[in-house]
Design a protein around this motif. Structure first.
Motif, PDB file in Angstrom:
ATOM      1  N   ALA A  95       9.206 -50.623  42.312  1.00 17.20           N
ATOM      2  CA  ALA A  95       9.712 -50.794  43.618  1.00 17.20           C
ATOM      3  C   ALA A  95       8.527 -52.095  43.684  1.00 17.20           C
ATOM      4  CB  ALA A  95       9.589 -49.854  44.664  1.00 17.20           C
ATOM      5  N   MET A  96       7.309 -52.252  43.525  1.00 15.65           N
ATOM      6  CA  MET A  96       6.545 -53.228  43.932  1.00 15.65           C
ATOM      7  C   MET A  96       6.990 -54.821  42.571  1.00 15.65           C
ATOM      8  SD  MET A  96       3.411 -51.347  45.412  1.00 15.65           S
ATOM      9  CE  MET A  96       2.342 -52.527  45.855  1.00 15.65           C
ATOM     10  N   GLY A  97       6.897 -54.414  42.025  1.00 20.77           N
ATOM     11  CA  GLY A  97       7.354 -54.921  40.582  1.00 20.77           C
ATOM     12  C   GLY A  97       8.441 -55.322  41.292  1.00 20.77           C
ATOM     13  N   SER A  98       9.186 -54.767  41.158  1.00 19.36           N
ATOM     14  CA  SER A  98      10.829 -55.816  41.854  1.00 19.36           C
ATOM     15  C   SER A  98      10.417 -57.066  42.580  1.00 19.36           C
ATOM     16  CB  SER A  98      11.955 -54.006  42.590  1.00 19.36           C
ATOM     17  OG  SER A  98      11.851 -53.840  40.704  1.00 19.36           O
ATOM     18  N   ALA A  99      10.036 -56.697  43.793  1.00 16.76           N
ATOM     19  CA  ALA A  99       9.676 -57.225  45.584  1.00 16.76           C
ATOM     20  C   ALA A  99       8.862 -59.080  44.456  1.00 16.76           C
ATOM     21  CB  ALA A  99       8.731 -56.358  45.885  1.00 16.76           C
ATOM     22  N   LEU A 100       8.125 -58.024  43.762  1.00 20.46           N
ATOM     23  CA  LEU A 100       7.528 -59.588  43.411  1.00 20.46           C
ATOM     24  C   LEU A 100       8.186 -60.551  42.509  1.00 20.46           C
ATOM     25  CD1 LEU A 100       3.976 -57.240  42.824  1.00 20.46           C
ATOM     26  CD2 LEU A 100       4.824 -59.535  44.804  1.00 20.46           C
ATOM     27  N   LEU A 142       1.567 -39.924  47.388  1.00 17.74           N
ATOM     28  CA  LEU A 142       1.008 -39.734  45.949  1.00 17.74           C
ATOM     29  C   LEU A 142       0.132 -38.913  46.263  1.00 17.74           C
ATOM     30  CD1 LEU A 142       1.723 -44.138  45.983  1.00 17.74           C
ATOM     31  CD2 LEU A 142       3.341 -42.271  45.539  1.00 17.74           C
ATOM     32  N   ALA A 143      -0.894 -38.838  45.061  1.00 13.15           N
ATOM     33  CA  ALA A 143      -2.014 -38.538  45.084  1.00 13.15           C
ATOM     34  C   ALA A 143      -3.062 -39.489  44.956  1.00 13.15           C
ATOM     35  CB  ALA A 143      -2.272 -37.816  43.331  1.00 13.15           C
ATOM     36  N   PRO A 144      -4.204 -39.110  45.573  1.00 13.26           N
ATOM     37  CA  PRO A 144      -5.126 -39.159  45.831  1.00 13.26           C
ATOM     38  C   PRO A 144      -5.709 -40.708  44.958  1.00 13.26           C
ATOM     39  CG  PRO A 144      -5.864 -36.950  46.660  1.00 13.26           C
ATOM     40  CD  PRO A 144      -4.291 -37.438  45.526  1.00 13.26           C
ATOM     41  N   LYS A 145      -5.506 -40.020  43.907  1.00 12.29           N
ATOM     42  CA  LYS A 145      -6.131 -41.042  42.820  1.00 12.29           C
ATOM     43  C   LYS A 145      -5.373 -42.475  42.871  1.00 12.29           C
ATOM     44  CE  LYS A 145      -8.433 -39.360  38.832  1.00 12.29           C
ATOM     45  NZ  LYS A 145      -8.161 -38.908  37.460  1.00 12.29           N
ATOM     46  N   MET A 146      -3.591 -42.001  42.430  1.00 17.13           N
ATOM     47  CA  MET A 146      -3.269 -43.119  42.174  1.00 17.13           C
ATOM     48  C   MET A 146      -2.538 -44.067  43.713  1.00 17.13           C
ATOM     49  SD  MET A 146      -0.758 -44.166  40.991  1.00 17.13           S
ATOM     50  CE  MET A 146      -0.334 -43.069  39.612  1.00 17.13           C
ATOM     51  N   VAL A 147      -3.578 -43.618  44.944  1.00 22.76           N
ATOM     52  CA  VAL A 147      -3.303 -44.137  46.173  1.00 22.76           C
ATOM     53  C   VAL A 147      -4.152 -45.201  46.107  1.00 22.76           C
ATOM     54  CG1 VAL A 147      -4.347 -44.098  48.778  1.00 22.76           C
ATOM     55  CG2 VAL A 147      -2.619 -42.105  48.026  1.00 22.76           C
ATOM     56  N   ASP A 148      -5.421 -45.030  45.454  1.00 25.49           N
ATOM     57  CA  ASP A 148      -6.304 -45.708  45.385  1.00 25.49           C
ATOM     58  C   ASP A 148      -6.060 -46.267  44.307  1.00 25.49           C
ATOM     59  OD1 ASP A 148      -8.615 -44.383  46.521  1.00 25.49           O
ATOM     60  OD2 ASP A 148      -9.425 -43.190  44.986  1.00 25.49           O
ATOM     61  N   HIS A 149      -5.355 -46.473  43.490  1.00 27.66           N
ATOM     62  CA  HIS A 149      -4.668 -47.038  42.748  1.00 27.66           C
ATOM     63  C   HIS A 149      -3.562 -47.940  43.328  1.00 27.66           C
ATOM     64  CE1 HIS A 149      -3.636 -48.728  38.580  1.00 27.66           C
ATOM     65  NE2 HIS A 149      -2.305 -49.024  39.054  1.00 27.66           N
ATOM     66  N   ILE A 150      -2.468 -48.470  43.970  1.00 30.52           N
ATOM     67  CA  ILE A 150      -1.763 -48.925  44.633  1.00 30.52           C
ATOM     68  C   ILE A 150      -2.450 -49.768  45.174  1.00 30.52           C
ATOM     69  CG2 ILE A 150       0.343 -48.718  46.520  1.00 30.52           C
ATOM     70  CD1 ILE A 150       0.883 -47.722  43.843  1.00 30.52           C
ATOM     71  N   PHE A 151      -3.589 -48.831  46.472  1.00 29.20           N
ATOM     72  CA  PHE A 151      -4.262 -49.816  47.473  1.00 29.20           C
ATOM     73  C   PHE A 151      -5.032 -51.292  46.651  1.00 29.20           C
ATOM     74  CE2 PHE A 151      -3.854 -46.716  50.544  1.00 29.20           C
ATOM     75  CZ  PHE A 151      -2.940 -47.594  51.809  1.00 29.20           C
ATOM     76  N   ARG A 177      -4.305 -52.448  43.804  1.00 26.44           N
ATOM     77  CA  ARG A 177      -2.898 -53.882  43.955  1.00 26.44           C
ATOM     78  C   ARG A 177      -2.807 -54.304  44.399  1.00 26.44           C
ATOM     79  NH1 ARG A 177      -4.061 -54.968  38.882  1.00 26.44           N
ATOM     80  NH2 ARG A 177      -5.784 -54.318  39.610  1.00 26.44           N
ATOM     81  N   ILE A 178      -2.588 -54.064  45.775  1.00 26.48           N
ATOM     82  CA  ILE A 178      -1.997 -54.424  46.607  1.00 26.48           C
ATOM     83  C   ILE A 178      -3.314 -55.855  47.030  1.00 26.48           C
ATOM     84  CG2 ILE A 178      -1.958 -54.402  49.865  1.00 26.48           C
ATOM     85  CD1 ILE A 178      -0.799 -52.038  48.580  1.00 26.48           C
TER      86      ILE A 178
END
Length: 239
Positions: free
Chosen positions: A148-153, A169-178, A180-181
């Motif tokens: 979703a974020m890639g499509s917007a970008l 999202l799982a905690p590890k994935m939360v960290d990854h998404i933040f 990437r933001i």
């Protein structure tokens, strides 16, 4: 000389049907800035997003983007001005592959620019390159959020709106998404306005933040100021 905000929400009141949700809400986002909107459930945070993106129109007040009044614009017109919106749910085409979702995101770009931009997205989200032929509906929640974020970008926006990017999202994935933001903001110089229940983590990465409650502005300041405000901590940060 004070620079003109990229986004200016000025005393906006609106809602759904006859139900008023927002009352005189004012929010600004500067170019290249990360702004986090926090507050309890029902505070009106997602409604602000919908109003900014033209899914709701203000009953009163104005919304300006890049110096243009977009208060009465429709979403397709707003996208063309350089703003993208990633909603919390239904944010990918589940029956399309990752590649096809990214192509759909680039619908207003020239064909000659799509390939290069897609390469940048795959560098940002290597997992999407690995799974570029996979249907988005078969991916995990975190992977769908990347799609979703890639499509917007793909549109090379000036501002991206993120509604609860860490939800479910799982905690590890939360960290990854933040992470990437932050990368999106710093590497691509794209302004970010996000609504987020993970208040502490979102304020830690935000240049500025707004606290909303009952459809109104309550507190605003830098991310650090809000994190260190004892009233904000007690009422909204669980500490």
């Amino acid at each position: 000389m004070v620079s003109m905000p990229l986004l200016k929400v000025d005393r906006v009141t609106c809602g759904y049907g006859d139900m008023q949700v927002l009352t005189d809400v004012s929010i600004e986002v500067q170019r290249g800035e990360v702004v986090s909107i926090i507050g309890p459930n029902g505070a009106g945070k997602s409604t602000v997003m919908k109003a900014v993106f033209g899914l709701l129109h203000p009953w009163s007040g104005t919304i300006e983007f890049d110096g243009v009044d977009i208060s009465r614009h429709e979403p397709y017109q707003i996208v063309e001005t350089g703003m993208c919106y990633v909603p919390q749910v239904a944010n990918v085409f589940t029956e399309l592959t990752v590649d096809e979702n990214l192509d759909m995101g680039a619908f207003v770009r020239a064909d000659s620019e799509v390939g290069q931009r897609k390469e940048q997205i795959f560098e940002l989200f290597p997992r999407l390159y690995e799974r570029r032929r996979q249907k988005a509906g078969k991916m995990s929640g975190g992977e769908r959020q990347m799609v979703a974020m890639g499509s917007a970008l793909m549109l090379d926006p000036k501002l991206i709106l993120l509604d609860e990017p860490s939800a479910g999202l799982a905690p590890k994935m939360v960290d990854h998404i933040f992470e990437r933001i932050v990368h999106i903001n710093q590497t691509f110089n794209i302004a970010v306005m996000m609504v987020e229940q993970n208040a502490k983590q979102s304020l830690q990465m935000a240049h500025r933040g707004y606290v909303m409650a009952s459809g109104e502005n309550r507190v605003e300041g830098t991310g650090e100021e809000l994190l260190n405000d004892p009233d904000v901590a007690r009422l909204y940060l669980g500490g």
